[in-house]
Each structure stands twice: as C-alpha cells, then as structure tokens.
Design an enzyme around this catalytic site. Structure first.
Site, PDB file in Angstrom:
ATOM      1  N   GLU A  99      10.031  51.467  55.747  1.00  0.00           N
ATOM      2  CA  GLU A  99      11.258  52.295  55.714  1.00  0.00           C
ATOM      3  C   GLU A  99      11.022  53.631  55.013  1.00  0.00           C
ATOM      4  O   GLU A  99      11.692  54.584  55.390  1.00  0.00           O
ATOM      5  CB  GLU A  99      12.397  51.519  55.037  1.00  0.00           C
ATOM      6  CG  GLU A  99      12.883  50.338  55.851  1.00  0.00           C
ATOM      7  CD  GLU A  99      11.864  49.193  55.913  1.00  0.00           C
ATOM      8  OE1 GLU A  99      11.083  49.045  54.962  1.00  0.00           O
ATOM      9  OE2 GLU A  99      11.833  48.479  56.923  1.00  0.00           O
ATOM     10  N   ASP A 145      14.956  41.001  57.918  1.00  0.00           N
ATOM     11  CA  ASP A 145      15.246  39.761  57.200  1.00  0.00           C
ATOM     12  C   ASP A 145      16.650  39.230  57.456  1.00  0.00           C
ATOM     13  O   ASP A 145      17.600  39.546  56.742  1.00  0.00           O
ATOM     14  CB  ASP A 145      15.036  39.982  55.697  1.00  0.00           C
ATOM     15  CG  ASP A 145      13.592  40.326  55.391  1.00  0.00           C
ATOM     16  OD1 ASP A 145      12.736  40.110  56.272  1.00  0.00           O
ATOM     17  OD2 ASP A 145      13.323  40.803  54.282  1.00  0.00           O
ATOM     18  N   ASP A 179       5.182  46.278  58.414  1.00  0.00           N
ATOM     19  CA  ASP A 179       6.340  45.883  57.605  1.00  0.00           C
ATOM     20  C   ASP A 179       6.566  46.922  56.503  1.00  0.00           C
ATOM     21  O   ASP A 179       5.701  47.764  56.238  1.00  0.00           O
ATOM     22  CB  ASP A 179       6.050  44.501  56.990  1.00  0.00           C
ATOM     23  CG  ASP A 179       7.272  43.899  56.296  1.00  0.00           C
ATOM     24  OD1 ASP A 179       8.413  44.305  56.615  1.00  0.00           O
ATOM     25  OD2 ASP A 179       7.084  43.022  55.428  1.00  0.00           O
TER      26      ASP A 179
HETATM   27  O1  MIG Z   1       9.435  41.835  50.646  1.00  0.00           O
HETATM   28  O2  MIG Z   1       5.661  40.050  53.995  1.00  0.00           O
HETATM   29  O3  MIG Z   1      10.771  41.487  56.701  1.00  0.00           O
HETATM   30  O4  MIG Z   1       9.248  39.367  57.693  1.00  0.00           O
HETATM   31  O5  MIG Z   1       7.743  37.894  55.838  1.00  0.00           O
HETATM   32  C1  MIG Z   1       9.305  41.020  51.741  1.00  0.00           C
HETATM   33  C2  MIG Z   1       6.695  39.259  53.522  1.00  0.00           C
HETATM   34  C3  MIG Z   1       8.224  41.528  52.655  1.00  0.00           C
HETATM   35  C4  MIG Z   1       9.580  41.412  54.653  1.00  0.00           C
HETATM   36  C5  MIG Z   1       9.555  41.113  56.109  1.00  0.00           C
HETATM   37  C6  MIG Z   1       9.270  39.660  56.321  1.00  0.00           C
HETATM   38  C7  MIG Z   1       7.970  39.278  55.679  1.00  0.00           C
HETATM   39  C8  MIG Z   1       8.013  39.629  54.187  1.00  0.00           C
HETATM   40  N1  MIG Z   1       8.308  41.043  54.010  1.00  0.00           N
END
Ligand code: MIG
Length: 740
Positions: free
Chosen positions: A378, A482, A375
């Site tokens: 980017e 998201d 996650d």
């Molecule tokens: O700032 O890890 O897209 O699936 O649950 C949010 C918490 C960070 C973004 C991800 C999401 C995840 C969440 N993350």
C-alpha cells in the site's frame, strides 16, 4: 483540430479538451496553460487525440465527435455533454465544473433522474454508491467491515448507469481523492483531489460494457493468465516447512481434490528478508519445488516491499550502494517497521529501481517458482509502538486476529500506517509521497511482471497483488486482502468483486474460507460453492487460525468441496474464453447483472446475485442455516443448472439450496464449452438463440501474442449449432455436442 483550449473566467484558468476516440473525451484543467500533469501512471500507452469538429457561437463553444456533442459556456466555462439525439447525458452542476481551493481541485456534476454509481475499485458495502462518499487512499485495514471505506486499492473511476444510458468518469489523479456521490446533496455529485490537476475522462457507453471497454482502452487490459492459475489454489500463513508443504500436496492427491498452486507465506524467508530462503525450514527448496512441479503443483511465494535494514544482507547493501531506497525531504532514508523489523522501501517510481527489483525475482524464478504474490504494498507499515505490541500479542499469544490499532490512530490518519508524508520519490526526489502513495503497489507489480518476463520469457507468470491503482490489471491479479471467516465477509466479497470487475480488473478473488478467525464447516462449504466463480480461486487463512484445507471439515463438507472444485475445472474452457474477452475488451468475468441486462431497471436491485460470464446466473447462499433463497431471473428463458428445469423471466422465484447446492441458472441460447473426455471439448447447448466466442491456446506460453491460438464462434439459431473458426493458429480441437 486535435484539441481546444478554453479560458475559464470564474477560475482564471484554462481547460484543454481533446477526444481519445469518438466516445472518450478528456478534460484537463490547468493554471497558466501549464498542464503540468502531462504524464499518467494509469494510462501508459501514448494517446493520440482524434480530430474534432468545432463551432462557435456568441456564448458557447461546441465540439463534436460522431457520438457526442460537447458544449462549453464561454462566460462561465460550464460543460454539457449530449449524445447524437441531443439528450443531455451529463452537465456541470451550476458553474462548478472546475473549482480550485488552494491546492485542491474540484469538479461538480448534476444528478438528474434515476442513476446508479458503480465501480470505484475495491469497495465494501452496497454495490450502488449513490449517496455515499468514497476515499481513494491505499490502506491496509485488516479490520474492514461493510461500512469501512478505502482499502488496499484505489481506482478513481466509476460507471454511471441507468436503463437508457451509461457513462464513466476516470479521474486521472493519484493524490488522495474523494468522490461524493450525492451524499452532501442529492442534486449533485462531486470529486476532488488534495493536489495535482483536474484531469478527467468522460467515457460514453451507451452500454455499461462499452464504458468498461473504453476505460480499459485507456488504462489497459489483462494478459491471459496461464491456465493453471485458473485452477484451485491453496494457501496459508504459513505452511511452516518443507515437510508440511509436501504433506499438503500429497494430501490433495490422496483426497482426489485438484489443486494447482501452493503458496509460501512470509515464514519461508530467512528472517523475513525478501528474496532469501530459510535454510532450516527449507533445506532443499529447489528439490521440493521440482518434486511438486512434477506432481502438478506450482509454487508461488510472497514478497513484501520492505527490505530489512541489515548491513549483512545483500539486497539491503546493494540498494544502499545504488541509492535505490526512498528518502525523506531531509535526505535521510525512510525507515519503517514491518515484519523484518526496521525496513527500507524501494523507490519504485524509478525505472532503474523497478528493473533491479525485477531482476531480483530471478533468484526465486531460478529456484523453480511460478509466480509472485505481492503483499503489504500500500505500502503498509506498522507504527513502531503498535508493531511491538502486535508482534507480542498476536504472534506469540496466538491471537486469531491482530489487536486493533488504537482508535486515535484510526481516525482518518493517512500516514501512521504508511510511509510518512515527508517521503519523496523519483530520480531527483521530484514526487511527494502524496502523489506516489496510491501507485506504489502498481509500480511494484509492474516491476515483478516485467522482471518475470525477462527472467522466464517462455512462461506466463501468476502475479498477484494486494495494493493497486487504475491500470493494475495489466500486471497482476488482485485479491481483496484480509477478510474474515464470517458470513458477512462472504457476502461482502460478492459486492466487492462486482465493483472491482466494473473497475477494469477481471482477475480477482477473495480469500475463500476467510482469512482471520476459524472457519466453520457450513461457511466453508458455501464459500467453496461461491469461490468456484471467483476468477481467482484461492483458499487462504491466517496464522493461529484453524486449518482450512478442504479436508478439515469432515467428510460431507469435503465431498462438497471436491465436487465443486471439479466443476471449476470442468468449466475451464468457458472460463479461459472469458479471460480472452477480458484481455480483448476489459469485460469482467464475474459480472453485475446490469452488465448483461443493461435495459432492465430491476437489474440493479439484485446485487446479491451475479453473472459468471454471459451464461450463468449465480445466486449464492450467504446466511447461516439457509437452504433456500429468492432468485431474480431477468427477461428470457432460464435453465436450472442442476436439473434443467426451465423458468421464464422476468420473475422472482424461490429455489431450494440444501448445503450442497448453490443456485445456478443458465440462460437459454448458451453454448458452454466444458472439459470433456480424452481432451475433447464438450459443448453443452441450452436451446435458444445465442452465441459464444471460444478461445484456446497452449495455456502457458506467450505464443498467443504471435497468433498461435484458435478463436471459434459457436452460434445457436433455431436449435442449430454452427461452429466457425474465426482464427486458426493452433491445433484443432474435437468438439462433442450435448443438448440438454
Ligand atoms: O501483516 O504475510 O494480506 O494474506 O497472509 C500481515 C502474512 C501480512 C497480510 C496479507 C495476508 C498474509 C499476511 N500479510
């Protein structure tokens, strides 16, 4: 001759033309015959150009392959591409096939006649991007809507389609780039990048599937996911502790709902330190996983790239000692705010750093997990002021959606949410952040994948990622980040996944039920009905939102969910065979109609329906309170999946769709391998003419790479089914046939 070098008079620069095969031509422009960009993050295999046939007249150079003829004007460098029958497929717009303005490189092409532009990676909005402008800059935008451009992934590739011919363009440039597809002027489209070289591939079809095959020939194709990764998966930010995780698993058993994976979101870590476990919440982490595995559940934890700046934390200390984190031009380590607070970021461009990160996975692998969820790659950071505000409001005041980033930051500000522009990457700081930004997620996923292959060579992992670039399909599944628990977002996923599939990424899905906000029962039912056709099928929801497990919406909705999830499992042999096709040819699993009906001029108009493989046409319900819809059936005979009623296409029909029905039609001539009783495969035959390639292996190991698999051709002609083994390397399956 392998390549032709031409002088471009109006730019005083050079073009190198080569052919990768008879259908793929590379055009690479450079100042001073440097071709500085002689490496690629997306194309990792060695490319050996084929021999070209060339001719020359007074005004033009002509090169040709067995499929294409390319003419280049000696006076102005203008390029035209023809097929074997001398139809011009693509031409530069005026003399603007190559233009450099300072560091920027541009390419303009003519738009002639009807054409649709698809692909471009992960995009909201309409399927056809004609008339649109698109930006490639990986961005964590938790508030995205249909009119918001640039999300988590960048795929500077598109497919141009019309009923006669399809071609693709892959712009192999990782800097921030743009496509303007006839928005500025309907007579041309153009693409440009902020820096780097104009280096692009023309990929001839003539069918859209062949374009995707060509594109993935370059950028690579997926591996076969383990069979369990194609089942239903349950996630939440976050299942808070061991007991909760176990309870969720038990509940799935009690409710008789199949589920293969449970995810652990950021709160399983010790203070958001990657590769650690919070011992208070998970005192018996290994034991918990062992028990879950026994019950048939796999566990996949999240990992972010940001490493907490903390002198007492091993991963940080080691990374500092070994000089593994990204620095700024001035030599200071870049520090950004993410969940753990001040964090530093691995310099993933370096192979050594990727190896190190790969080895870190072993910590979790040894605890029994079955994959990694990447996650925030980017890479996403939160500006420190925002960060504090967001933590405060969102986390502690239980907001269902994070507060918006102040609008002055949202205006095409490319750096406030990622590493700053003065960050440099590589062994000797040879890459600017501008060049690496878009591939950071790709490199992280590559590190996880390779780390996994070393750490657990006997099993295929499930790697998923939010960020990526062209070629990400080699290493990872992709989920679309998201979304929201709204009808609009359910609809958006239908389009996003079609375009992402066209962009060569087959293992994809959106959070079923929606991430932000509370999901309502009707929406949940519709989303599960659609979700069984997502190649990656996961229910996930955000912190502070209503629970979203299938039993949370009352008995009726739960029954629907159970029935559909079970249907997904029944279709597993078909789905797994589609993954084989994706691995071999890059063909997406969730397919836009034009892929199966490329000659049908109407196919492009019905973007709210899609094909699931070659046989199923799926027409989801995406509006509240709807219980019928129009369905366009392309040419041929179609069977309503639910009652076998037949229809003749092309036609638009009205179908009923009460809450427990998603309209599904099966093409005549389909042979659908389904899970039958006692490990048998049931072949459901829909009379007509057709064939299907059935694939099977052990579903878990890499043995298929050694030929331990079966490939079987089913063909149906004059209602006679023929079964023929093309490759037999695995134990034989019993097929039972049922004709509808
Ligand atoms: O700032 O890890 O897209 O699936 O649950 C949010 C918490 C960070 C973004 C991800 C999401 C995840 C969440 N993350």
């Amino acid at each position: 001759m392998k390549e032709k070098i031409l002088y471009i008079p109006n730019q005083d620069e050079y073009l190198k033309v080569s052919a990768i095969n008879n259908k793929i031509i590379r055009f690479h422009f450079s100042k001073d015959k440097e071709w500085r960009h002689n490496y690629s993050f997306a194309i990792e295999k060695e490319i050996i150009p084929i021999d070209l046939f060339s001719e020359e007249s007074e005004n033009e150079f002509l090169i040709s392959t067995s499929f294409l003829k390319i003419s280049m004007d000696k006076n102005n460098g203008s390029i035209k591409i023809y097929d074997r029958e001398n139809n011009c497929i693509l031409a530069d717009y005026e003399n603007l096939g190559y233009k450099r303005v300072d560091k920027k490189v541009y390419c303009y092409k003519e738009i002639k006649g009807e054409v649709a532009f698809l692909g471009f990676g992960e995009r909201t909005g309409d399927l056809n991007k004609k008339g649109k402008k698109l930006i490639n800059w990986n961005t964590d935008n938790p508030h995205h809507t249909p009119d918001v451009d640039h999300l988590y992934q960048s795929h500077p590739f598109f497919l141009a389609w019309n009923p006669q011919v399809s071609y693709g363009i892959f712009f192999d440039n990782t800097y921030r780039s743009y496509f303007d597809m006839g928005r500025e002027n309907e007579n041309y489209y153009y693409f440009f990048a902020e820096d780097g070289e104009l280096d692009y591939y023309f990929i001839y079809g003539p069918t859209p599937k062949e374009v995707i095959e060509g594109y993935t020939e370059l950028t690579g194709r997926c591996y076969l996911p383990p069979m369990w990764a194609l089942g239903y998966q349950q996630s939440r930010w976050s299942y808070k502790d061991e007991n909760e995780v176990k309870k969720i698993a038990e509940r799935f058993k009690e409710e008789d709902i199949p589920c293969n994976v449970i995810y652990l979101d950021i709160d399983y870590m010790d203070g958001f330190r990657v590769f650690t476990i919070d011992k208070n919440k998970f005192p018996n982490f290994e034991k918990m996983i062992e028990e879950l595995n026994k019950e048939g559940f796999r566990v996949v934890p999240i990992i972010d790239p940001g490493v907490k700046k903390d002198d007492s934390y091993e991963v940080y200390k080691e990374g500092i000692e070994k000089n593994y984190f990204c620095k700024k031009e001035n030599g200071e380590i870049f520090v950004g705010h993410v969940w753990p607070g001040e964090s530093v970021f691995p310099n993933f461009v370096r192979e050594e750093v990727r190896k190190w990160w790969g080895e870190k996975q072993r910590i979790l692998v040894e605890k029994g997990i079955s994959g990694i969820w990447n996650d925030m790659n980017e890479p996403s950071i939160i500006p420190s002021f925002d960060y504090k505000m967001m933590r405060l409001l969102f986390y502690h005041l239980k907001f269902k959606e994070p507060p918006r980033v102040p609008s002055f930051l949202e205006k095409e500000d490319f750096y406030s949410k990622t590493l700053s522009a003065d960050v440099v990457h590589g062994e000797n700081r040879e890459f600017t952040h501008d060049e690496i930004h878009n591939v950071y997620g790709l490199l992280m996923a590559k590190a996880s994948f390779n780390g996994w292959r070393d750490a657990k060579p006997e099993e295929r992992p499930l790697i998923i990622t939010r960020a990526g670039f062209s070629g990400i399909q080699k290493y990872s599944a992709v989920w679309t980040g998201d979304n929201k628990s709204t009808w609009e977002h359910l609809y958006m996923s239908i389009i996003m996944l079609q375009n992402l599939g066209i962009s060569g990424v087959p293992f994809i899905g959106a959070d079923v039920g929606g991430f932000w906000g509370d999901c309502e029962p009707e929406l949940f039912a519709r989303w599960i009905e659609l979700g069984i056709f997502y190649p990656f099928f996961r229910n996930h929801s955000a912190i502070n939102t209503k629970n979203q497990e299938p039993w949370e919406f009352g008995e009726h909705i739960e029954d629907i969910a159970r029935r559909y999830i079970k249907l997904r499992y029944k279709l597993m042999p078909y789905l797994y065979s589609l993954f084989y096709e994706a691995k071999e040819k890059g063909t997406p699993i969730l397919r836009s109609l034009i892929l199966e009906f490329p000659k049908d001029p109407n196919a492009i108009k019905y973007e709210d329906e899609f094909m699931f493989g070659p046989s199923f046409l799926v027409a989801p319900i995406y509006e509240k309170g709807k219980n019928e819809r129009d369905v366009y059936l392309p040419e041929g005979t179609w069977y309503n999946f639910w009652n076998n009623e037949t229809f003749k296409g092309p036609n638009i029909i009205k179908v009923e769709a009460p809450l427990d029905i998603i309209p599904i039609f099966v093409k005549a001539g389909s042979i659908i391998p389904m899970r039958g009783e006692e490990n048998k495969i049931e072949l459901r035959v829909y009379p007509g003419e057709g064939e299907f390639l059935y694939y099977e292996d052990d579903g878990i190991s890499w043995d298929y790479e050694k030929g331990i698999y079966n490939l079987v051709r089913f063909s149906l002609s004059k209602d006679k089914l023929n079964i023929e083994y093309i490759h037999k390397g695995f134990k034989e399956t019993k097929f039972i046939t049922s004709t509808i």
